[in-house]
Design a protein around this motif. Structure first.
Motif, mmCIF file in Angstrom:
data_model
loop_
_atom_site.group_PDB
_atom_site.id
_atom_site.type_symbol
_atom_site.label_atom_id
_atom_site.label_comp_id
_atom_site.label_asym_id
_atom_site.label_seq_id
_atom_site.Cartn_x
_atom_site.Cartn_y
_atom_site.Cartn_z
ATOM 1 N N MET A 6 28.944 34.356 35.757
ATOM 2 C CA MET A 6 27.959 34.010 36.765
ATOM 3 C C MET A 6 27.246 32.751 36.289
ATOM 4 S SD MET A 6 27.039 35.754 39.634
ATOM 5 C CE MET A 6 25.268 35.695 39.669
ATOM 6 N N VAL A 7 27.444 31.651 37.016
ATOM 7 C CA VAL A 7 26.875 30.371 36.620
ATOM 8 C C VAL A 7 25.720 29.976 37.531
ATOM 9 C CG1 VAL A 7 27.378 27.917 36.228
ATOM 10 C CG2 VAL A 7 29.085 29.666 35.649
ATOM 11 N N HIS A 8 25.840 30.317 38.827
ATOM 12 C CA HIS A 8 24.808 29.999 39.808
ATOM 13 C C HIS A 8 24.548 31.232 40.668
ATOM 14 C CE1 HIS A 8 25.289 25.767 38.768
ATOM 15 N NE2 HIS A 8 26.588 25.889 38.971
ATOM 16 N N TRP A 9 23.299 31.403 41.115
ATOM 17 C CA TRP A 9 22.973 32.472 42.054
ATOM 18 C C TRP A 9 23.567 32.155 43.423
ATOM 19 C CZ3 TRP A 9 21.479 36.715 39.866
ATOM 20 C CH2 TRP A 9 20.731 36.678 38.681
ATOM 21 N N GLN A 10 23.934 33.217 44.131
ATOM 22 C CA GLN A 10 24.495 33.113 45.485
ATOM 23 C C GLN A 10 25.704 32.180 45.505
ATOM 24 O OE1 GLN A 10 20.643 32.206 47.543
ATOM 25 N NE2 GLN A 10 21.094 34.111 48.670
ATOM 26 N N ALA A 11 26.542 32.337 44.487
ATOM 27 C CA ALA A 11 27.763 31.543 44.375
ATOM 28 C C ALA A 11 28.830 32.396 43.694
ATOM 29 C CB ALA A 11 27.508 30.268 43.580
ATOM 30 N N PRO A 12 30.104 32.124 43.958
ATOM 31 C CA PRO A 12 31.167 32.896 43.306
ATOM 32 C C PRO A 12 31.151 32.668 41.798
ATOM 33 C CG PRO A 12 32.024 31.612 45.159
ATOM 34 C CD PRO A 12 30.635 31.127 44.900
ATOM 35 N N PRO A 13 31.655 33.627 41.034
ATOM 36 C CA PRO A 13 31.741 33.424 39.582
ATOM 37 C C PRO A 13 32.804 32.389 39.245
ATOM 38 C CG PRO A 13 32.850 35.451 40.208
ATOM 39 C CD PRO A 13 32.191 34.929 41.445
ATOM 40 N N GLU A 14 32.750 31.897 38.026
ATOM 41 C CA GLU A 14 33.682 30.865 37.590
ATOM 42 C C GLU A 14 34.449 31.332 36.360
ATOM 43 O OE1 GLU A 14 31.639 27.176 37.009
ATOM 44 O OE2 GLU A 14 30.602 27.280 38.955
ATOM 45 N N LEU A 15 35.738 31.005 36.317
ATOM 46 C CA LEU A 15 36.567 31.298 35.147
ATOM 47 C C LEU A 15 36.432 30.131 34.180
ATOM 48 C CD1 LEU A 15 38.658 33.288 33.919
ATOM 49 C CD2 LEU A 15 40.442 31.898 34.993
ATOM 50 N N THR A 16 35.863 30.384 33.007
ATOM 51 C CA THR A 16 35.564 29.323 32.059
ATOM 52 C C THR A 16 36.149 29.657 30.684
ATOM 53 O OG1 THR A 16 33.465 30.325 31.396
ATOM 54 C CG2 THR A 16 33.413 28.824 33.269
ATOM 55 N N LEU A 316 41.372 58.477 38.237
ATOM 56 C CA LEU A 316 40.864 57.447 39.140
ATOM 57 C C LEU A 316 42.008 56.570 39.631
ATOM 58 C CD1 LEU A 316 37.567 56.264 37.422
ATOM 59 C CD2 LEU A 316 37.917 58.080 39.076
ATOM 60 N N PRO A 317 42.044 56.308 40.949
ATOM 61 C CA PRO A 317 43.072 55.404 41.476
ATOM 62 C C PRO A 317 42.751 53.965 41.083
ATOM 63 C CG PRO A 317 41.605 56.126 43.237
ATOM 64 C CD PRO A 317 41.192 56.863 42.010
ATOM 65 N N VAL A 318 43.539 53.400 40.177
ATOM 66 C CA VAL A 318 43.276 52.074 39.609
ATOM 67 C C VAL A 318 44.461 51.157 39.860
ATOM 68 C CG1 VAL A 318 43.041 50.817 37.420
ATOM 69 C CG2 VAL A 318 41.692 52.880 37.815
ATOM 70 N N LYS A 319 44.159 49.913 40.230
ATOM 71 C CA LYS A 319 45.163 48.863 40.312
ATOM 72 C C LYS A 319 44.711 47.710 39.440
ATOM 73 C CE LYS A 319 48.007 46.097 43.424
ATOM 74 N NZ LYS A 319 48.329 45.750 44.836
ATOM 75 N N THR A 320 45.626 47.193 38.626
ATOM 76 C CA THR A 320 45.261 46.152 37.677
ATOM 77 C C THR A 320 45.677 44.773 38.173
ATOM 78 O OG1 THR A 320 47.336 46.433 36.445
ATOM 79 C CG2 THR A 320 45.439 47.746 35.741
ATOM 80 N N TYR A 321 44.895 43.772 37.731
ATOM 81 C CA TYR A 321 45.133 42.369 38.083
ATOM 82 C C TYR A 321 44.856 41.513 36.850
ATOM 83 C CZ TYR A 321 44.454 44.168 42.854
ATOM 84 O OH TYR A 321 44.540 44.889 44.018
ATOM 85 N N PRO A 322 45.490 40.349 36.738
ATOM 86 C CA PRO A 322 45.148 39.455 35.630
ATOM 87 C C PRO A 322 43.755 38.874 35.808
ATOM 88 C CG PRO A 322 46.740 38.414 37.098
ATOM 89 C CD PRO A 322 46.603 39.831 37.545
ATOM 90 N N LEU A 323 43.130 38.548 34.704
ATOM 91 C CA LEU A 323 41.756 38.041 34.723
ATOM 92 C C LEU A 323 41.623 36.801 35.600
ATOM 93 C CD1 LEU A 323 38.944 38.539 33.324
ATOM 94 C CD2 LEU A 323 39.625 36.780 31.688
ATOM 95 N N LYS A 324 42.642 35.973 35.630
ATOM 96 C CA LYS A 324 42.573 34.724 36.391
ATOM 97 C C LYS A 324 42.462 34.951 37.895
ATOM 98 C CE LYS A 324 47.613 34.174 36.595
ATOM 99 N NZ LYS A 324 48.763 33.325 36.188
ATOM 100 N N GLU A 325 42.745 36.170 38.351
ATOM 101 C CA GLU A 325 42.666 36.473 39.785
ATOM 102 C C GLU A 325 41.340 37.119 40.162
ATOM 103 O OE1 GLU A 325 46.069 38.672 41.112
ATOM 104 O OE2 GLU A 325 47.499 37.226 40.290
ATOM 105 N N ALA A 326 40.325 36.991 39.312
ATOM 106 C CA ALA A 326 39.038 37.639 39.573
ATOM 107 C C ALA A 326 38.464 37.235 40.917
ATOM 108 C CB ALA A 326 38.046 37.312 38.452
ATOM 109 N N GLY A 327 38.523 35.944 41.249
ATOM 110 C CA GLY A 327 37.971 35.478 42.522
ATOM 111 C C GLY A 327 38.634 36.132 43.712
ATOM 112 N N GLN A 328 39.962 36.240 43.689
ATOM 113 C CA GLN A 328 40.681 36.875 44.793
ATOM 114 C C GLN A 328 40.355 38.365 44.878
ATOM 115 O OE1 GLN A 328 41.851 34.592 42.500
ATOM 116 N NE2 GLN A 328 44.018 34.193 42.954
ATOM 117 N N VAL A 329 40.208 39.007 43.717
ATOM 118 C CA VAL A 329 39.919 40.445 43.713
ATOM 119 C C VAL A 329 38.530 40.707 44.282
ATOM 120 C CG1 VAL A 329 39.635 42.485 42.268
ATOM 121 C CG2 VAL A 329 41.491 40.878 41.804
ATOM 122 N N TYR A 330 37.550 39.878 43.922
ATOM 123 C CA TYR A 330 36.221 40.039 44.503
ATOM 124 C C TYR A 330 36.259 39.820 46.013
ATOM 125 C CZ TYR A 330 33.481 40.569 40.215
ATOM 126 O OH TYR A 330 32.918 41.055 39.058
ATOM 127 N N GLY A 331 37.091 38.889 46.472
ATOM 128 C CA GLY A 331 37.242 38.686 47.905
ATOM 129 C C GLY A 331 37.812 39.910 48.591
#
Length: 348
Positions: A6-16, A316-331
Motif C-alpha cells: 500500500m503506497v497511496h490511500w484510495q489507490a491500488p497496491p503496487e508490486l515493488t 477451506l476452499p482455496v485457490k492459489t495465484y502467483p504474487l505478481k497477479e495480486a492486482g488481478q486477484v483483488y479485482g
C-alpha cells in the motif's frame, strides 16, 4: 524480494522490490509460503487518508503461513526451529496488558497507541517473499498442514470460529444457525457450525455459485438473498427463527435480514465490515436478542482452528495465484468472483 505494498490511500497496491529484512532483537524472519487475499483489504484501500492510523507504505497480507527462516538475538528458545511450518497470528498487540497476556491481542488495551493492527494492517505483512514478525509469541505451529494453502485459517476461519464459539450455548439440538454471506468467512462458518454444534445451518447469499459451495461445505439449506430471505429462514426453522445469525457482510440490507431472521433469545453477530447499521430499539430486534461485533480471535483459538483442520473437520476452499497477479486477484474479489479464499504464493 517482491512485495505487494500500500503506497497511496484510495489507490491500488503496487508490486515493488525491497531488501530482505534482517531480524533484530526478539524478531523472527518467516519465509512466506502463502498469503490470503481478504475483503477487508479492499476496505483499507478504499478508505480515505486519516480513516485508519496507519503510516504508508506497508506490505499487505494479514493472513500468512510459512516457515521459520531465522531468529534475531533473543528470539530463539520458544519451541521453534528453523524450517518449522507456522501460521502468523494476525492481531499484534502490546503483548503485556491483560487481554494480550491471555492471547487475546485482538482486544489489546493499547491498540489505539500502537498505530497498526498487525502485519498487513499498518505494518509489513505476508504478501512478500519474507515477513518480519516482531515476536515468536505471534507464531503458531502448523504441524503437518500445507502452509501453501493454510494462511486463511488465521482470519477467514479464526474470525467466525471466535464468533461462533461465544454462542455455542444457544445452539442446542433443534435450533437453527444462519450464515449471511457465503464468501471466504461464510464458507468457514458453515463448516465450523457443522463441526461444533447440532444446529441446522442455513446459508444466505446473492450468488448461487457460492450457495452451491456452501452446500458442499455442509449447509443444510441454502437461501437466495432478497426481500423474502428472512421469511424463508423462519419457515425452515419451524417459525422460530435462528438462534444465531452470523452476518459476514455487515451491510444495511444484510443486518436488516439478520434481525428479521433471528429468534427470541438469540445472538445477532456481525463480522462483516461493509459499514451497515442496525437500529436497536423496541421492535427492531426480538426479545432478549443480543447484537455484537466481535473482532478477529485469540491466539489459543487459532491453535484450536488448526486442530480442527488437522482432524479433517475444516477444509477451506482455496485457490492459489502467483504474487505478481495480486492486482488481478483483488479485482476479482471486488467483483465477487472469488468463491472461497484466494492465496498468493510468493515463491516462483
Amino acid at each position: 524480494m517482491r512485495a505487494v505494498r500500500m503506497v497511496h490511500w484510495q489507490a491500488p497496491p503496487e508490486l515493488t522490490d525491497m531488501p530482505v529484512p534482517e531480524p533484530g532483537p526478539g524478531e523472527v524472519l518467516i519465509k512466506v509460503a502463502g498469503a490470503g487475499v481478504c475483503h477487508s483489504d479492499l476496505h483499507v484501500m478504499e478508505w480515505p487518508e486519516g480513516t485508519l492510523p496507519y503510516a504508508l507504505p506497508f506490505t499487505l497480507g494479514h493472513e500468512t503461513a510459512g516457515w521459520v527462516h531465522s531468529f534475531g538475538p533473543g528470539a530463539r528458545g520458544a519451541g521453534l526451529n528453523e524450517g518449522d511450518a507456522v501460521l502468523v497470528y494476525g492481531p499484534w498487540g502490546c503483548g503485556l496488558c491483560p487481554p494480550c497476556s491471555r492471547g487475546a491481542e485482538n482486544y489489546c488495551r493499547h491498540a489505539a497507541e500502537i498505530g497498526a493492527a498487525g502485519g498487513g494492517l499498518g505494518r509489513d505483512g505476508g504478501m512478500s517473499e519474507y515477513m518480519l514478525v516482531p515476536s515468536p509469541r505471534l507464531l503458531v505451529p502448523l504441524g503437518d498442514l500445507d502452509p501453501h494453502t493454510a494462511a486463511p485459517l488465521t482470519d477467514a476461519a479464526l474470525t467466525p470460529y471466535h464468533a461462533i464459539k461465544r454462542s455455542l450455548h444457544r445452539l442446542v439440538p433443534g435450533t437453527t444457525a444462519v450464515v449471511i454471506g457465503a464468501g471466504g468467512l461464510g464458507q468457514a462458518a458453515v463448516q465450523l457450525l457443522k463441526a461444533l454444534s447440532p444446529a441446522e445451518v442455513v446459508a444466505v447469499d446473492l450468488d448461487t455459485a457460492k450457495l452451491d459451495l456452501a452446500a458442499e461445505s455442509g449447509a443444510d439449506h441454502c437461501v437466495l438473498a432478497g426481500d423474502d430471505a428472512a421469511d424463508r429462514v423462519r419457515r425452515l426453522s419451524g417459525g422460530l427463527g435462528a438462534a444465531l445469525v452470523l452476518d459476514c457482510v455487515g451491510a444495511d440490507v444484510t443486518m436488516a435480514t439478520a434481525a428479521a431472521a433471528a429468534s427470541v433469545e438469540s445472538d445477532i453477530t456481525v463480522v462483516g465490515l461493509a459499514g451497515g447499521t442496525l437500529p436497536v430499539r423496541f421492535g427492531a430486534v426480538p426479545w432478549e436478542a443480543s447484537v455484537s461485533m466481535p473482532y478477529w480471535g485469540t491466539r489459543p483459538e487459532l491453535a484450536e482452528v488448526i486442530a480442527l483442520a488437522a482432524a479433517g473437520k475444516l477444509h477451506l476452499p482455496v485457490k492459489t495465484y502467483p504474487l505478481k497477479e495480486a492486482g488481478q486477484v483483488y479485482g476479482m474479489l471486488q467483483e465477487g468472483k472469488v468463491p472461497g479464499r484466494a492465496v498468493l504464493l510468493p515463491q516462483p
